[in-house]
Design a protein around this motif. Structure first.
Motif, PDB file in Angstrom:
ATOM      1  N   ARG A 134     -19.150   9.751   2.186  1.00  0.00           N
ATOM      2  CA  ARG A 134     -19.323  10.719   3.265  1.00  0.00           C
ATOM      3  C   ARG A 134     -18.280  10.551   4.368  1.00  0.00           C
ATOM      4  O   ARG A 134     -18.173  11.414   5.238  1.00  0.00           O
ATOM      5  CB  ARG A 134     -20.720  10.581   3.878  1.00  0.00           C
ATOM      6  CG  ARG A 134     -21.827  11.040   2.950  1.00  0.00           C
ATOM      7  CD  ARG A 134     -23.165  10.940   3.643  1.00  0.00           C
ATOM      8  NE  ARG A 134     -24.231  11.484   2.820  1.00  0.00           N
ATOM      9  CZ  ARG A 134     -25.505  11.491   3.176  1.00  0.00           C
ATOM     10  NH1 ARG A 134     -25.860  10.967   4.334  1.00  0.00           N
ATOM     11  NH2 ARG A 134     -26.432  12.004   2.389  1.00  0.00           N
ATOM     12  N   ARG A 135     -17.548   9.464   4.333  1.00  0.00           N
ATOM     13  CA  ARG A 135     -16.557   9.257   5.393  1.00  0.00           C
ATOM     14  C   ARG A 135     -15.316   8.596   4.817  1.00  0.00           C
ATOM     15  O   ARG A 135     -15.397   7.670   4.010  1.00  0.00           O
ATOM     16  CB  ARG A 135     -17.137   8.394   6.511  1.00  0.00           C
ATOM     17  CG  ARG A 135     -16.184   8.231   7.696  1.00  0.00           C
ATOM     18  CD  ARG A 135     -16.721   7.287   8.741  1.00  0.00           C
ATOM     19  NE  ARG A 135     -17.934   7.814   9.359  1.00  0.00           N
ATOM     20  CZ  ARG A 135     -18.555   7.228  10.381  1.00  0.00           C
ATOM     21  NH1 ARG A 135     -18.063   6.100  10.877  1.00  0.00           N
ATOM     22  NH2 ARG A 135     -19.653   7.742  10.880  1.00  0.00           N
ATOM     23  N   PHE A 136     -14.158   9.078   5.260  1.00  0.00           N
ATOM     24  CA  PHE A 136     -12.864   8.479   4.952  1.00  0.00           C
ATOM     25  C   PHE A 136     -12.222   8.151   6.297  1.00  0.00           C
ATOM     26  O   PHE A 136     -11.574   9.014   6.908  1.00  0.00           O
ATOM     27  CB  PHE A 136     -11.979   9.440   4.162  1.00  0.00           C
ATOM     28  CG  PHE A 136     -12.531   9.815   2.811  1.00  0.00           C
ATOM     29  CD1 PHE A 136     -12.158   9.117   1.679  1.00  0.00           C
ATOM     30  CD2 PHE A 136     -13.419  10.866   2.688  1.00  0.00           C
ATOM     31  CE1 PHE A 136     -12.662   9.472   0.431  1.00  0.00           C
ATOM     32  CE2 PHE A 136     -13.924  11.231   1.451  1.00  0.00           C
ATOM     33  CZ  PHE A 136     -13.548  10.521   0.324  1.00  0.00           C
ATOM     34  N   VAL A 162     -10.213  13.220  -2.328  1.00  0.00           N
ATOM     35  CA  VAL A 162      -9.625  11.917  -2.636  1.00  0.00           C
ATOM     36  C   VAL A 162      -8.862  11.411  -1.409  1.00  0.00           C
ATOM     37  O   VAL A 162      -8.286  12.198  -0.652  1.00  0.00           O
ATOM     38  CB  VAL A 162      -8.687  11.981  -3.861  1.00  0.00           C
ATOM     39  CG1 VAL A 162      -9.472  12.299  -5.122  1.00  0.00           C
ATOM     40  CG2 VAL A 162      -7.595  13.004  -3.657  1.00  0.00           C
ATOM     41  N   ASP A 163      -8.883  10.111  -1.242  1.00  0.00           N
ATOM     42  CA  ASP A 163      -8.142   9.456  -0.160  1.00  0.00           C
ATOM     43  C   ASP A 163      -6.841   8.930  -0.738  1.00  0.00           C
ATOM     44  O   ASP A 163      -6.852   8.077  -1.635  1.00  0.00           O
ATOM     45  CB  ASP A 163      -8.994   8.328   0.419  1.00  0.00           C
ATOM     46  CG  ASP A 163      -8.400   7.760   1.698  1.00  0.00           C
ATOM     47  OD1 ASP A 163      -7.448   8.362   2.223  1.00  0.00           O
ATOM     48  OD2 ASP A 163      -8.895   6.724   2.168  1.00  0.00           O
ATOM     49  N   VAL A 168      -6.155  12.402   3.448  1.00  0.00           N
ATOM     50  CA  VAL A 168      -7.315  12.835   2.661  1.00  0.00           C
ATOM     51  C   VAL A 168      -7.018  14.228   2.119  1.00  0.00           C
ATOM     52  O   VAL A 168      -6.688  15.145   2.876  1.00  0.00           O
ATOM     53  CB  VAL A 168      -8.591  12.848   3.519  1.00  0.00           C
ATOM     54  CG1 VAL A 168      -9.772  13.390   2.725  1.00  0.00           C
ATOM     55  CG2 VAL A 168      -8.896  11.446   4.027  1.00  0.00           C
ATOM     56  N   ARG A 169      -7.132  14.377   0.817  1.00  0.00           N
ATOM     57  CA  ARG A 169      -6.848  15.654   0.175  1.00  0.00           C
ATOM     58  C   ARG A 169      -8.140  16.234  -0.408  1.00  0.00           C
ATOM     59  O   ARG A 169      -8.926  15.517  -1.046  1.00  0.00           O
ATOM     60  CB  ARG A 169      -5.786  15.495  -0.916  1.00  0.00           C
ATOM     61  CG  ARG A 169      -4.392  15.292  -0.326  1.00  0.00           C
ATOM     62  CD  ARG A 169      -3.344  15.069  -1.388  1.00  0.00           C
ATOM     63  NE  ARG A 169      -1.998  15.226  -0.829  1.00  0.00           N
ATOM     64  CZ  ARG A 169      -0.871  15.031  -1.499  1.00  0.00           C
ATOM     65  NH1 ARG A 169      -0.920  14.659  -2.778  1.00  0.00           N
ATOM     66  NH2 ARG A 169       0.304  15.201  -0.922  1.00  0.00           N
ATOM     67  N   ARG A 359     -15.368  17.081   9.427  1.00  0.00           N
ATOM     68  CA  ARG A 359     -15.245  16.884  10.874  1.00  0.00           C
ATOM     69  C   ARG A 359     -14.426  15.638  11.148  1.00  0.00           C
ATOM     70  O   ARG A 359     -14.584  14.621  10.463  1.00  0.00           O
ATOM     71  CB  ARG A 359     -16.618  16.757  11.541  1.00  0.00           C
ATOM     72  CG  ARG A 359     -16.526  16.655  13.058  1.00  0.00           C
ATOM     73  CD  ARG A 359     -17.904  16.629  13.716  1.00  0.00           C
ATOM     74  NE  ARG A 359     -18.597  15.378  13.480  1.00  0.00           N
ATOM     75  CZ  ARG A 359     -19.626  14.945  14.222  1.00  0.00           C
ATOM     76  NH1 ARG A 359     -20.077  15.674  15.211  1.00  0.00           N
ATOM     77  NH2 ARG A 359     -20.221  13.802  13.933  1.00  0.00           N
ATOM     78  N   LEU A 360     -13.554  15.731  12.152  1.00  0.00           N
ATOM     79  CA  LEU A 360     -12.763  14.586  12.588  1.00  0.00           C
ATOM     80  C   LEU A 360     -13.458  13.937  13.770  1.00  0.00           C
ATOM     81  O   LEU A 360     -13.681  14.577  14.801  1.00  0.00           O
ATOM     82  CB  LEU A 360     -11.347  15.021  12.982  1.00  0.00           C
ATOM     83  CG  LEU A 360     -10.417  13.908  13.480  1.00  0.00           C
ATOM     84  CD1 LEU A 360     -10.129  12.921  12.356  1.00  0.00           C
ATOM     85  CD2 LEU A 360      -9.130  14.500  14.023  1.00  0.00           C
TER      86      LEU A 360
END
Length: 369
Positions: A134-136, A162-163, A168-169, A359-360
């Motif tokens: 859920r978070r990168f 994918v990171d 992050v793509r 969201r950032l």
């Protein structure tokens, strides 16, 4: 309902206890009417309906037992009303009970087969839509998937995140068609993205590899009928520190960006070709860059959301809905979208649905935006 970070359509509950007991209730009602009304009304002739109803929801043995009870009731009524035509009705009960027992057996076999198909569909879904974090870093992501082919539980919509060393793509797209026939094409595109996203520094090269993979799949497994199988796709790249997003849009609905209460539709200046159609309309890909600040909320979606219909035929007002949402975490945004979509369409989806909310988060020590 949330499972493994992915909101999914809640399964419909099975028949309630009252419904499951309806064959017994029907038997009691018919027997009571037969006992308390004149013999000429012949309510007892309705007793074969009880085992017939039981076959639709009971196993074989309880169905046979209910038929036996109905036969016993009919014989008992014959002692009270000798002119009921007992043997004709008894023969009908026996015949219907035998047929109902066979029908119950066939139904149970089909339910077991459907259960196995659902297990295979779940396995296929894990291949195409694998669980994701859920978070990168500072980037929060949540996903939503609803299949129009409810029994298949998977369709032609796809997404992946994918990171990579380049940021992050994200990928979201929609293969023409729905249900299991579109799953293979979606899997080919997603698998190509998982490899290309790590190996290609340029989004344009990633898109070209997706197109090549889609073309190879279509050549190996040509679509049925005269229509070509193609896919829309949206590629997004977000640097780990944020500040901007790069978007390459291959004929896909444009994402929506909510920035401090203001909604923007991130239209591409020059749309790129759909996957599998580059040979026909050219392979000129373009990337658009947009600002992406802490607290901004980005929604990527497939056309099944914007084209969900109410009973009067009106489309779901996605932009207006998004514009009315507060600054909320991605999980809460998609939970609300899931709820409101089902409410708007009365639970009837005409197309597969997929969405990613991004969201950032801000750089503060406690991680709050």
């Amino acid at each position: 309902m949330i499972e493994s970070g992915r909101p999914r359509l809640r399964r419909r509950p099975g028949p309630g206890r009252l419904v499951r007991l309806s064959p017994v209730i029907l038997t009691v009602v018919i027997a009571s009417l037969a006992y308390n009304t004149p013999p000429e009304m012949a309510f007892s002739r309705l007793l074969p309906a009880a085992p017939a109803l039981a076959a639709a929801m009971w196993p074989v043995l309880p169905t046979v037992l209910l038929g036996t009870v109905c036969l016993g009731l009919m014989i008992g009524l014959s002692f009270v009303f000798p002119d009921l035509g007992t043997w004709w009705t008894a023969a009908g009960i026996i015949a219907v009970t035998v047929a109902a027992a066979y029908g119950s057996h066939v139904r149970l076999q089909r339910e077991r087969t459907l259960f196995q198909v659902r297990l295979v569909a779940d396995a296929a879904q894990q291949v195409v839509l694998s669980p994701m974090p859920r978070r990168f870093g500072r980037i929060e992501i949540e996903s939503l998937y609803l299949a129009a082919a409810a029994e298949a539980r998977i369709g032609g919509d796809f997404y992946e995140v994918v990171d990579t060393p380049y940021g992050v793509r994200l990928l979201i797209g929609d293969v023409r068609g729905k249900g299991l026939p579109a799953v293979g094409a979606a899997a080919a595109i997603v698998n190509a993205f998982r490899e290309a996203a790590y190996g290609e520094p340029d989004l344009v090269d990633v898109a070209r590899r997706l197109d090549a993979s889609s073309m190879r799949y279509n050549a190996a497994f040509p679509p049925e009928g005269p229509m070509e199988r193609f896919a829309t796709a949206l590629l997004v790249q977000i640097p780990h520190e944020g500040r901007r997003i790069d978007i390459l849009n291959c004929g896909h609905p444009p994402p929506l960006l909510l920035n401090r209460g203001t909604l923007r539709t991130l239209e591409s200046a020059t749309p790129s070709p759909l996957l599998s159609l580059a040979d026909l309309i050219g392979d000129q890909y373009s990337i658009d860059t947009f600002d992406f600040a802490p607290g901004d909320l980005l929604l990527l979606y497939t056309d099944g959301i914007a084209e969900a219909r109410a009973r009067d035929g009106e489309f779901f007002p996605l932009a207006a809905w998004m514009d009315g949402q507060p600054a909320t975490p991605p999980h809460e945004l998609l939970t609300a979208l899931h709820r409101d979509l089902l409410r708007y369409s009365r639970g009837r989806l005409d197309d597969d649905i997929a969405a990613l909310a991004v969201r950032l988060r801000g750089p503060s020590a406690n991680g709050s935006p």
